[in-house]
Design a protein around this motif. Structure first.
Motif, mmCIF file in Angstrom:
data_model
loop_
_atom_site.group_PDB
_atom_site.id
_atom_site.type_symbol
_atom_site.label_atom_id
_atom_site.label_comp_id
_atom_site.label_asym_id
_atom_site.label_seq_id
_atom_site.Cartn_x
_atom_site.Cartn_y
_atom_site.Cartn_z
ATOM 1 N N ARG A 154 0.824 -1.208 0.000
ATOM 2 C CA ARG A 154 0.000 0.000 0.000
ATOM 3 C C ARG A 154 0.860 1.261 0.000
ATOM 4 N N ARG A 155 0.284 2.333 -0.510
ATOM 5 C CA ARG A 155 0.909 3.648 -0.418
ATOM 6 C C ARG A 155 0.688 4.212 0.985
ATOM 7 N N PRO A 156 1.395 5.288 1.328
ATOM 8 C CA PRO A 156 1.191 5.902 2.655
ATOM 9 C C PRO A 156 -0.259 6.303 2.923
ATOM 10 N N ASN A 157 -1.018 6.616 1.850
ATOM 11 C CA ASN A 157 -2.421 7.008 2.047
ATOM 12 C C ASN A 157 -3.358 5.804 2.160
ATOM 13 N N GLY A 158 -2.792 4.587 2.061
ATOM 14 C CA GLY A 158 -3.595 3.384 2.235
ATOM 15 C C GLY A 158 -4.069 2.742 0.953
ATOM 16 N N SER A 159 -3.895 3.400 -0.192
ATOM 17 C CA SER A 159 -4.348 2.824 -1.460
ATOM 18 C C SER A 159 -3.400 1.714 -1.911
ATOM 19 N N TRP A 160 -3.955 0.765 -2.659
ATOM 20 C CA TRP A 160 -3.164 -0.378 -3.109
ATOM 21 C C TRP A 160 -2.242 0.010 -4.257
ATOM 22 N N ILE A 161 -1.083 -0.621 -4.319
ATOM 23 C CA ILE A 161 -0.134 -0.417 -5.413
ATOM 24 C C ILE A 161 -0.314 -1.556 -6.410
ATOM 25 N N SER A 162 -0.566 -1.217 -7.668
ATOM 26 C CA SER A 162 -0.758 -2.252 -8.683
ATOM 27 C C SER A 162 0.592 -2.812 -9.126
ATOM 28 N N VAL A 163 0.550 -4.000 -9.697
ATOM 29 C CA VAL A 163 1.779 -4.638 -10.177
ATOM 30 C C VAL A 163 2.418 -3.804 -11.287
ATOM 31 N N SER A 164 1.596 -3.094 -12.069
ATOM 32 C CA SER A 164 2.126 -2.277 -13.167
ATOM 33 C C SER A 164 2.989 -1.128 -12.664
ATOM 34 N N ARG A 165 2.869 -0.779 -11.382
ATOM 35 C CA ARG A 165 3.712 0.262 -10.796
ATOM 36 C C ARG A 165 5.055 -0.294 -10.329
ATOM 37 N N LEU A 166 5.149 -1.600 -10.223
ATOM 38 C CA LEU A 166 6.363 -2.226 -9.703
ATOM 39 C C LEU A 166 7.291 -2.717 -10.798
ATOM 40 N N GLN A 167 6.724 -3.040 -11.951
ATOM 41 C CA GLN A 167 7.548 -3.361 -13.108
ATOM 42 C C GLN A 167 6.708 -3.232 -14.373
ATOM 43 N N ARG A 168 7.394 -3.114 -15.496
ATOM 44 C CA ARG A 168 6.697 -2.879 -16.757
ATOM 45 C C ARG A 168 5.843 -4.089 -17.125
ATOM 46 N N MET A 169 4.597 -3.804 -17.509
ATOM 47 C CA MET A 169 3.710 -4.871 -17.930
ATOM 48 C C MET A 169 2.787 -4.371 -19.028
#
Length: 231
Positions: A154-169
């Protein structure tokens, strides 16, 4: 007399040796095995198998560390557990690092040896789920909206981080009509939607989608089929 003393010492040594071997066998006989990470969408879970001679009241203890460090850290949520897995997503959240984990069993005050996993990196070893797909029909055609799978972070505001933010897809969309695949479309992971035009009016089309991680070209299974009729 000296020969009797030597004989007695040999008997004692033999007895101690057998006791040591017996104790080592007792420890190994309920040690876990096949300790390995399974990762899907950056949810990194350590799995192991129970020894055939293990008891139902056996407990497991898990530790982890970053590759290159000497100090092991206890996994707080996996201390004295009976299940055969431990979610280490938080502990192994840095995709730049390589990790190790280890597990041992305890029963009736006796502990098995630690059993080590292979070295693990979430970015290189995670698999990916298919995207969530929504369809909408307009006069121009079928509008496809895809939502990337989300990671457990999660981000500091509590929202979920998608896999597309962690690596190119990216995504591959399969268009079918009467169970025959007619065309495929590629869509970048950062794109919001795709318009499929030049379709026959009043015709039912079905679509599925799959995710692709560009690193090592890993692909997901296809999403459930969704069907819609053009105007």
């Amino acid at each position: 007399m000296p020969s009797l003393l030597i004989h007695t010492l040999l008997l004692c040594y033999s007895s101690l040796s057998r006791c040591s071997e017996s104790k080592e066998y007792t420890l190994d006989v309920f040690a876990p095995h096949e300790v390995k990470f399974h990762s899907l969408d950056y949810r990194n879970v350590l799995h192991w198998k129970q020894h055939a001679n293990s008891t139902n009241d056996q407990q497991y203890f898990v530790q982890w560390k970053v590759y290159g460090e000497k100090q092991w850290t206890n996994a707080k949520e996996c201390h004295g557990i009976s299940r055969l897995l431990c979610d280490l997503s938080k502990e192994t959240s840095d995709p730049r690092e390589w990790y190790y984990a280890r597990v041992h069993a305890a029963h009736s005050g006796t502990q098995s040896p630690w059993v080590l996993s292979a070295r693990f990196n979430p970015k290189w070893e995670t698999s990916v789920s298919p995207p969530t797909m929504k369809l909408h029909v307009t006069e121009k055609g079928i509008v496809v909206r895809l939502k990337p799978p989300r990671s457990p972070h999660r981000r500091p505001n509590g929202s979920w981080i998608s896999v597309s933010r962690l690596q190119r897809m990216s995504f591959t969309i399969h268009l079918m009509q009467s169970d025959v695949e007619e065309e495929t479309f590629e869509m970048e992971g950062c794109a919001k939607q795709l318009l499929i035009s030049d379709l026959s009016p009043g015709t039912t089309y079905c679509l599925t989608a799959e995710s692709r991680l560009h690193l090592l070209d890993r692909r997901s299974t296809r999403s459930p089929r969704a069907c819609i009729t053009t105007l």
